[in-house]
Every structure is written in structure tokens, then in C-alpha cells.
Design a protein around this motif. Structure first.
Motif, PDB file in Angstrom:
ATOM      1  N   LEU A 148       0.828  -1.209   0.000  1.00 30.77           N
ATOM      2  CA  LEU A 148       0.000   0.000   0.000  1.00 30.77           C
ATOM      3  C   LEU A 148       0.862   1.259   0.000  1.00 30.77           C
ATOM      4  O   LEU A 148       0.511   2.250  -0.651  1.00 30.77           O
ATOM      5  N   ARG A 149       1.993   1.223   0.686  1.00 32.77           N
ATOM      6  CA  ARG A 149       2.915   2.368   0.647  1.00 32.77           C
ATOM      7  C   ARG A 149       3.451   2.561  -0.770  1.00 32.77           C
ATOM      8  O   ARG A 149       3.549   3.696  -1.248  1.00 32.77           O
ATOM      9  N   ASP A 150       3.822   1.464  -1.428  1.00 34.12           N
ATOM     10  CA  ASP A 150       4.285   1.553  -2.816  1.00 34.12           C
ATOM     11  C   ASP A 150       3.197   2.134  -3.707  1.00 34.12           C
ATOM     12  O   ASP A 150       3.470   2.984  -4.560  1.00 34.12           O
ATOM     13  N   LEU A 151       1.978   1.678  -3.518  1.00 31.83           N
ATOM     14  CA  LEU A 151       0.857   2.176  -4.309  1.00 31.83           C
ATOM     15  C   LEU A 151       0.631   3.659  -4.059  1.00 31.83           C
ATOM     16  O   LEU A 151       0.440   4.436  -5.004  1.00 31.83           O
ATOM     17  N   ALA A 152       0.687   4.075  -2.802  1.00 28.12           N
ATOM     18  CA  ALA A 152       0.512   5.495  -2.477  1.00 28.12           C
ATOM     19  C   ALA A 152       1.608   6.339  -3.125  1.00 28.12           C
ATOM     20  O   ALA A 152       1.335   7.419  -3.661  1.00 28.12           O
ATOM     21  N   SER A 153       2.826   5.839  -3.127  1.00 30.00           N
ATOM     22  CA  SER A 153       3.927   6.564  -3.772  1.00 30.00           C
ATOM     23  C   SER A 153       3.692   6.700  -5.270  1.00 30.00           C
ATOM     24  O   SER A 153       3.944   7.754  -5.854  1.00 30.00           O
ATOM     25  N   GLN A 154       3.197   5.634  -5.895  1.00 26.03           N
ATOM     26  CA  GLN A 154       2.899   5.687  -7.329  1.00 26.03           C
ATOM     27  C   GLN A 154       1.807   6.703  -7.614  1.00 26.03           C
ATOM     28  O   GLN A 154       1.892   7.459  -8.579  1.00 26.03           O
ATOM     29  N   ILE A 155       0.780   6.738  -6.782  1.00 27.27           N
ATOM     30  CA  ILE A 155      -0.321   7.685  -6.959  1.00 27.27           C
ATOM     31  C   ILE A 155       0.193   9.117  -6.835  1.00 27.27           C
ATOM     32  O   ILE A 155      -0.136   9.984  -7.655  1.00 27.27           O
ATOM     33  N   GLU A 156       1.027   9.367  -5.820  1.00 30.00           N
ATOM     34  CA  GLU A 156       1.587  10.708  -5.636  1.00 30.00           C
ATOM     35  C   GLU A 156       2.478  11.099  -6.802  1.00 30.00           C
ATOM     36  O   GLU A 156       2.429  12.236  -7.276  1.00 30.00           O
ATOM     37  N   GLN A 157       3.280  10.175  -7.287  1.00 27.03           N
ATOM     38  CA  GLN A 157       4.163  10.454  -8.420  1.00 27.03           C
ATOM     39  C   GLN A 157       3.341  10.751  -9.675  1.00 27.03           C
ATOM     40  O   GLN A 157       3.643  11.696 -10.404  1.00 27.03           O
ATOM     41  N   ASP A 158       2.307   9.981  -9.910  1.00 27.83           N
ATOM     42  CA  ASP A 158       1.443  10.233 -11.067  1.00 27.83           C
ATOM     43  C   ASP A 158       0.773  11.600 -10.969  1.00 27.83           C
ATOM     44  O   ASP A 158       0.653  12.308 -11.963  1.00 27.83           O
ATOM     45  N   ALA A 159       0.352  11.963  -9.760  1.00 25.95           N
ATOM     46  CA  ALA A 159      -0.284  13.274  -9.559  1.00 25.95           C
ATOM     47  C   ALA A 159       0.712  14.401  -9.821  1.00 25.95           C
ATOM     48  O   ALA A 159       0.363  15.414 -10.447  1.00 25.95           O
ATOM     49  N   GLU A 160       1.945  14.246  -9.353  1.00 31.01           N
ATOM     50  CA  GLU A 160       2.973  15.267  -9.582  1.00 31.01           C
ATOM     51  C   GLU A 160       3.279  15.400 -11.064  1.00 31.01           C
ATOM     52  O   GLU A 160       3.447  16.509 -11.562  1.00 31.01           O
ATOM     53  N   GLU A 161       3.352  14.272 -11.773  1.00 29.96           N
ATOM     54  CA  GLU A 161       3.618  14.313 -13.211  1.00 29.96           C
ATOM     55  C   GLU A 161       2.460  14.959 -13.957  1.00 29.96           C
ATOM     56  O   GLU A 161       2.666  15.646 -14.950  1.00 29.96           O
ATOM     57  N   GLY A 162       1.242  14.772 -13.463  1.00 34.79           N
ATOM     58  CA  GLY A 162       0.073  15.374 -14.082  1.00 34.79           C
ATOM     59  C   GLY A 162       0.029  16.882 -13.878  1.00 34.79           C
ATOM     60  O   GLY A 162      -0.532  17.603 -14.687  1.00 34.79           O
ATOM     61  N   ASP A 163       0.647  17.365 -12.803  1.00 38.24           N
ATOM     62  CA  ASP A 163       0.684  18.805 -12.515  1.00 38.24           C
ATOM     63  C   ASP A 163       1.687  19.536 -13.381  1.00 38.24           C
ATOM     64  O   ASP A 163       1.602  20.747 -13.530  1.00 38.24           O
ATOM     65  N   GLU A 164       2.625  18.816 -13.962  1.00 40.61           N
ATOM     66  CA  GLU A 164       3.674  19.457 -14.762  1.00 40.61           C
ATOM     67  C   GLU A 164       3.194  19.840 -16.129  1.00 40.61           C
ATOM     68  O   GLU A 164       2.308  19.476 -16.712  1.00 40.61           O
TER      69      GLU A 164
END
Length: 79
Positions: free
Chosen positions: A63-79
Motif C-alpha cells: 500500500l505504501r508503494d501504491l501510495a507513492s505511485q499515486i503521488e508520483q502520477d499526480a505530480e507528473e500530471g501537474d507538470e
């Protein structure tokens, strides 16, 4: 999408994810107006079942790995 360089474990996970998504879509369709609740309830049910199959430590790590992936995807979407 499965990368040809995936390990056997990653390929198995991709196949399992496809299967889970298929069943989630069917459950959400059946749930109609409750579909968003069904999706969250499926997460809880899956976590509970995964703990029984493995351990709470393994599930927490995943779940921590999944949360990190979600956060990374969100950051990439903000760029």
C-alpha cells in the motif's frame, strides 16, 4: 500494458490486476449509484483478504508503494 522486460512476478501481477479491474468494473456497474462506494469497499475487502493470505507487513508495504505511485502520477500530471 506489460513490458517485455518484466520479471515473472510483475507479469503475474499485471495479469492479476487485469482480472481485478474486470471484476471491479462489473461490481461498480451492478452498484449503480453506489459505484464509488463499491470501489472503496472493494479496496477494504481486498486489503482484509490480502492480510489473511500474506501478512499485514506485506500489505502495508504494498500500500505504501501504491501510495507513492499515486503521488508520483499526480505530480507528473501537474507538470
Amino acid at each position: 500494458m506489460t513490458d517485455q522486460n518484466n520479471s515473472p512476478a510483475e507479469a503475474m501481477f499485471d495479469k492479476a490486476l487485469d482480472l481485478a479491474e474486470k471484476h471491479l468494473e462489473a461490481a461498480m456497474k451492478e452498484g449503480g449509484p453506489l459505484s464509488s462506494y463499491v470501489a472503496v469497499a472493494m479496496i477494504e475487502a481486498a486489503v482484509n483478504q490480502a492480510v489473511e493470505e500474506t501478512s499485514h507487513e506485506d500489505v502495508v508495504d504494498m500500500l505504501r508503494d501504491l501510495a507513492s505511485q499515486i503521488e508520483q502520477d499526480a505530480e507528473e500530471g501537474d507538470e
